[in-house]
Design a protein around this motif. Structure first.
Motif, PDB file in Angstrom:
ATOM      1  N   ARG A  61       1.204   8.895  -6.643  1.00  0.00           N
ATOM      2  CA  ARG A  61       1.489  10.317  -6.437  1.00  0.00           C
ATOM      3  C   ARG A  61       2.568  10.812  -7.392  1.00  0.00           C
ATOM      4  NH1 ARG A  61      -0.842  12.732  -2.076  1.00  0.00           N
ATOM      5  NH2 ARG A  61      -1.621  11.408  -0.382  1.00  0.00           N
ATOM      6  N   LEU A 115     -10.229   8.537  -6.906  1.00  0.00           N
ATOM      7  CA  LEU A 115      -9.676   8.658  -8.247  1.00  0.00           C
ATOM      8  C   LEU A 115     -10.703   9.211  -9.224  1.00  0.00           C
ATOM      9  CD1 LEU A 115      -8.042   5.100  -8.622  1.00  0.00           C
ATOM     10  CD2 LEU A 115      -6.936   7.190  -7.761  1.00  0.00           C
ATOM     11  N   ASP A 119      -8.109   4.289   0.858  1.00  0.00           N
ATOM     12  CA  ASP A 119      -6.896   4.216   0.044  1.00  0.00           C
ATOM     13  C   ASP A 119      -6.788   5.378  -0.942  1.00  0.00           C
ATOM     14  OD1 ASP A 119      -5.972   1.963   1.315  1.00  0.00           O
ATOM     15  OD2 ASP A 119      -6.796   0.567  -0.155  1.00  0.00           O
ATOM     16  N   ALA A 120      -7.852   5.609  -1.704  1.00  0.00           N
ATOM     17  CA  ALA A 120      -7.746   6.662  -2.724  1.00  0.00           C
ATOM     18  C   ALA A 120      -9.121   7.087  -3.230  1.00  0.00           C
ATOM     19  CB  ALA A 120      -6.889   6.180  -3.898  1.00  0.00           C
ATOM     20  N   HIS A 136       0.830  -1.200   0.000  1.00  0.00           N
ATOM     21  CA  HIS A 136       0.000   0.000   0.000  1.00  0.00           C
ATOM     22  C   HIS A 136       0.869   1.258   0.000  1.00  0.00           C
ATOM     23  CE1 HIS A 136      -3.483  -2.493   0.611  1.00  0.00           C
ATOM     24  NE2 HIS A 136      -4.271  -1.443   0.742  1.00  0.00           N
ATOM     25  N   ARG A 187      -7.477  12.195  -3.935  1.00  0.00           N
ATOM     26  CA  ARG A 187      -7.116  12.112  -2.516  1.00  0.00           C
ATOM     27  C   ARG A 187      -6.504  10.740  -2.259  1.00  0.00           C
ATOM     28  NH1 ARG A 187      -9.822  16.607   0.172  1.00  0.00           N
ATOM     29  NH2 ARG A 187      -8.531  15.928   1.930  1.00  0.00           N
ATOM     30  N   ALA A 188      -5.686  10.649  -1.206  1.00  0.00           N
ATOM     31  CA  ALA A 188      -5.112   9.352  -0.837  1.00  0.00           C
ATOM     32  C   ALA A 188      -4.858   9.317   0.664  1.00  0.00           C
ATOM     33  CB  ALA A 188      -3.814   9.080  -1.588  1.00  0.00           C
ATOM     34  N   GLU A 189      -5.267   8.213   1.290  1.00  0.00           N
ATOM     35  CA  GLU A 189      -4.977   7.951   2.693  1.00  0.00           C
ATOM     36  C   GLU A 189      -5.462   9.061   3.624  1.00  0.00           C
ATOM     37  OE1 GLU A 189      -3.991   5.187   3.925  1.00  0.00           O
ATOM     38  OE2 GLU A 189      -3.489   4.146   2.064  1.00  0.00           O
ATOM     39  N   LEU A 231      -5.264  10.960  -9.455  1.00  0.00           N
ATOM     40  CA  LEU A 231      -5.433  10.894  -8.010  1.00  0.00           C
ATOM     41  C   LEU A 231      -6.027  12.198  -7.495  1.00  0.00           C
ATOM     42  CD1 LEU A 231      -4.895   9.400  -5.302  1.00  0.00           C
ATOM     43  CD2 LEU A 231      -2.692  10.583  -5.234  1.00  0.00           C
ATOM     44  N   GLU A 244       0.865   4.082  -3.016  1.00  0.00           N
ATOM     45  CA  GLU A 244       0.615   5.505  -2.798  1.00  0.00           C
ATOM     46  C   GLU A 244       1.736   6.350  -3.390  1.00  0.00           C
ATOM     47  OE1 GLU A 244      -0.088   8.821   0.740  1.00  0.00           O
ATOM     48  OE2 GLU A 244       0.118   6.695   1.278  1.00  0.00           O
TER      49      GLU A 244
END
Length: 279
Positions: A101, A152, A149-150, A93, A132-134, A130, A97
């Motif tokens: 990114r 998309l 997690d994300a 993971h 947003r993530a985490e 992407l 990420e």
């Protein structure tokens, strides 16, 4: 607003409100864990039995020296396997990420190289953007939280297939990465909870309303292959998650209050004449 912290309590993860630390919401995965999984009992028993048969001479020697040590070794088979898989999943993971990114990833551990290759294939074939993530999905309405997690944007054609040149229609998706042997239905419960949360809280503590999603998808990625699969996150699925949220409260709180102290009980244990004479 401060950042969101987490704590472990009673085997479950809780998210602490960034401004009001007295408010602690259970994590999404801890709530989903309320779903009955009777097959795990048989799987754990199988893991123990296979370890015992495959390492019989070693176990026999250990038992001769330390019987309890041998018992602990065997009964920990499923726990050790789960930890190894969880460690690989966490490392994968983190790798995903960094890659999504746009970070250039050089040498990785040989165990992670197949995952790096498969994820690179996914990025090339789907070419998502992407958003947003985490970040933390936070529900004030239903009192839960969790790190997704994300988020998309994926471009799809009229057949619902990705257009890596981004010529199709944009779709905002809640996304999740899974490195397990298979994808399981409870991922829909997990993702519906994230998508139906009230807001997103970023690592710096900033917050914004949860957006409206066009759908959700899980990327199932193994050392050998990957597949990007749509996932239902509609109200029907979310209602099941909310039922599990109520079960969580029952299990951790209400169940401890429903049986009161005895209002009558035997004064003392009965001692028979035979027992007295035997003393």
């Amino acid at each position: 607003m401060g950042r969101v912290r987490t704590i472990q309590r009673g085997g479950s993860r809780f998210y602490i409100h960034p401004d009001r630390p007295e408010i602690k919401h259970p994590g999404v995965t801890s709530v989903v864990a309320m779903l009955p999984k009777p097959f795990l009992m048989y799987w754990a028993a199988k893991m123990t039995a296979e370890l015992a048969v495959d390492s019989l001479p070693f176990v026999e020697q250990m038992a001769a020296r330390d019987r309890q040590g041998a018992v602990d070794y065997l009964k920990g088979a499923s726990r050790r396997y789960t930890k190894v898989r969880a460690d690989v999943g966490s490392q994968a993971h983190d790798l995903f990420e960094r890659m999504i990114r746009g970070e250039t990833v050089g040498h990785v551990h040989p165990d992670l190289e197949p995952y790096r290759e498969r994820f690179a294939d996914f990025l090339k074939a789907v070419n998502p953007r992407l958003e947003r993530a985490e970040d933390v999905a936070w529900s004030d309405s239903h009192e839960y939280a969790g790190s997704f997690d994300a988020v998309l944007t994926v471009w799809l054609d009229d057949k619902g297939e990705p257009t890596p040149d981004r010529s199709g229609a944009p779709h905002l998706l809640m996304a999740d990465w899974k490195t397990s042997k298979a994808t399981y239905p409870d991922v829909a419960l997990q993702m519906s909870a994230y998508a139906h949360a009230d807001r997103i809280i970023a690592p710096d503590g900033s917050t914004e309303p949860m957006p409206e999603f066009d759908g959700a998808a899980v990327l199932h990625i193994t050392p050998d292959a990957w597949a990007f699969k749509p996932v239902r996150i509609d109200e029907g699925v979310f209602s099941v998650f909310l039922a599990l949220r109520r079960v969580f409260t029952w299990d951790r709180e209400d169940s401890k209050t429903v049986i009161g102290r005895a209002i009558a009980k035997s004064a003392q244990k009965l001692v028979t004449g035979t027992q007295r004479r035997g003393k």
